[in-house]
Design a protein around this motif. Structure first.
Motif: not given
Length: 495
Positions: A140, A150-151, A153-155, A158-160
């Motif tokens: 991560r 990455m979008d 600061d989010k994966p 929506g999921s890593w």
């Protein structure tokens, strides 16, 4: 004065290394050491790949290259008569050797290794003085650091992690039916390499495995083509079946990029950017793209850095007190001596290609060794020698830590082993096998099913304390035929 030449090891062959701006004016020194080849031995096809890669690069660079065939590396550098610049090599032994060369004035500068996304200095800052690490945390951080999938600061999506989408059993047919992998066309250089290896064998050099057509890229152009073929034609079906095994489809949807990556023919960030682009343009589902990206900037990078972080002493780990020598049939890759279809197929893949994908490595070859108590250091060396992508840095943490749990849990939270039910679910090996994955006692008892319970009994105390394995201990203690099973497995020689 012209700059000092750049000396490249046989696993540092990529354009992003020898033609980086800081090296553009340097001659390139390539050394083929007959003593190193004889000493290291290993799989015949692996030796072919390394020699073919060195010789192809020498031909590609033309007058810029100084290509030496010598007994040893030092001999060539002494005869060269000029100090060389070199990148950090990929093993503890080679690093110590280069340090000695530098002390003797044969190496003028040792540069950071450029074959990984994260530098060793940066990993040291991330790791601090810790000893226990989890790959998911590292992965991560890598995604964030290099802005991959990455979008903000989010994966992305929506999921890593999309592992839950990547665990399908094989389809009810002989092959996946996907486009074939890119395969090279051998040339005159390959013919010369094969003839030279034949001469070495005649002179007494011992290789394992069998000779065969070259299956992996050894030049930058070939590696680029192999990468493009995988992204365009095979990545879409990679994720769903990445954990499945099929008798008649050895490559399935796997990329076959581990060899060119470990010869440093591809920059790992170029590889993950190509996969990310396929996700972003809708060519592949995010589960397939993410699963592949995790293998490159997650697992591969993690293994590399832990090799250096833990140091050479890591090879001495043996927390499960496993000391059984590798049996002759295992050591010699004698697939025909094995009855268990899954184990025989895995050994045959190693013998014939020097390669099987990660699940046969972990859940067949590794799981068998764990259940039978094979010596972990000996097993790690077996993997290094017999796999075409198995360089020194690759195997210790993968085998001693992940596969054999010999490091006491530094690498993995539980031992990775299973009974025949897992193999039956995730492969088409079991139906034609003489052993029954549902049987744990009797002449047709599956050695993995019985071996699982024998392993659980042998390490009952350790497994009971682990909340991920405590249930297995409780189940084992309810087996009415446990004593019979343990007696059977204590003398089993038939696998």
């Amino acid at each position: 004065m012209s700059p000092d030449p750049l000396w490249l090891f046989g696993d540092q062959l990529g354009r992003h290394i020898h033609s980086a701006p800081q090296h553009a004016d340097r001659e390139v020194v390539l050394v083929e050491s007959s003593a190193a080849i004889a000493r290291r031995g290993g799989h015949r096809q692996k030796a072919h790949l390394v020699l073919s890669g060195i010789r192809h690069l020498a031909a590609e660079l033309g007058d810029r290259a100084q290509f030496w065939q010598a007994s040893g590396y030092r001999d060539a550098l002494v005869e060269l008569g000029r100090p060389v610049v070199v990148h950090e090599p990929t093993s503890h032994a080679a690093a110590a050797f280069v340090a000695r060369l530098a002390a003797d004035g044969l190496v003028s500068e040792i540069l950071p290794n450029p074959s990984f996304a994260l530098s060793r200095k940066e990993f040291g800052e991330w790791a601090g003085d810790g000893t226990k690490f989890r790959m998911e945390n590292f992965y991560r951080d890598q995604r964030v650091r290099f802005d991959i999938l990455m979008d903000g600061d989010k994966p992305a999506g929506g999921s890593w992690n999309y592992d839950h989408d990547n665990r399908d059993a094989p389809p009810k047919r002989d092959t996946l039916g996907v486009d074939p992998p890119w395969l090279p066309t051998e040339d005159q250089i390959d013919e010369e390499v094969r003839a030279d290896l034949d001469a070495m064998v005649a002179d007494g050099v011992a290789f394992t495995g069998v000779d065969g057509p070259r299956l992996f890229a050894v030049t930058s152009d070939e590696a680029d083509e192999a990468l493009r073929t995988f992204i365009d034609q095979r990545l879409a079906t990679f994720g769903r079946w990445e954990d499945a095994m099929m008798d008649a489809d050895w490559a399935m949807s796997h990329s076959l990029l581990s060899v060119p990556l470990n010869l440093s023919l591809l920059d790992p960030l170029d590889v993950v950017h190509a996969a990310e682009a396929a996700v972003r343009d809708g060519s592949v589902d995010i589960s397939a793209g993410e699963g592949f990206i995790r293998q490159i900037i997650g697992w591969r990078e993690f293994i590399w850095h832990l090799y250096w972080h833990y140091g050479p002493e890591y090879m001495e780990n043996n927390s499960l007190d496993a000391h059984v020598p590798l049996p002759d049939w295992f050591r010699s890759l004698d697939a025909d001596a094995v009855t268990a279809r899954c184990l025989s197929e895995a050994l045959r893949g190693v013998r014939d290609r020097g390669w099987v994908h990660h699940i046969p490595r972990l859940m067949l070859l590794g799981s068998h060794a764990l259940q039978r108590g094979y010596d972990p250091a000996e097993l790690s060396e077996w993997f290094r020698a017999n796999f075409v992508d198995g360089f020194d840095w690759v195997m210790p943490v993968n085998v001693i830590g992940m596969s054999q749990h010999a490091d006491g849990g530094l690498m993995a939270t539980k031992p990775y082993t299973s009974g025949g039910a897992y193999i039956d679910k995730m492969s088409d090996h079991c139906k034609p096998c003489e052993f029954n994955p549902k049987k744990r006692v009797g002449d047709d008892a599956c050695p993995f099913t019985a071996g699982y319970w024998a392993f659980t009994h042998r390490h009952e105390e350790m497994l009971r304390k682990n909340n991920r394995t405590a249930r297995s201990v409780a189940t084992m203690n309810r087996l009415k035929d446990l004593d019979e099973l343990l007696e059977q497995e204590s003398v089993r020689e038939h696998f």
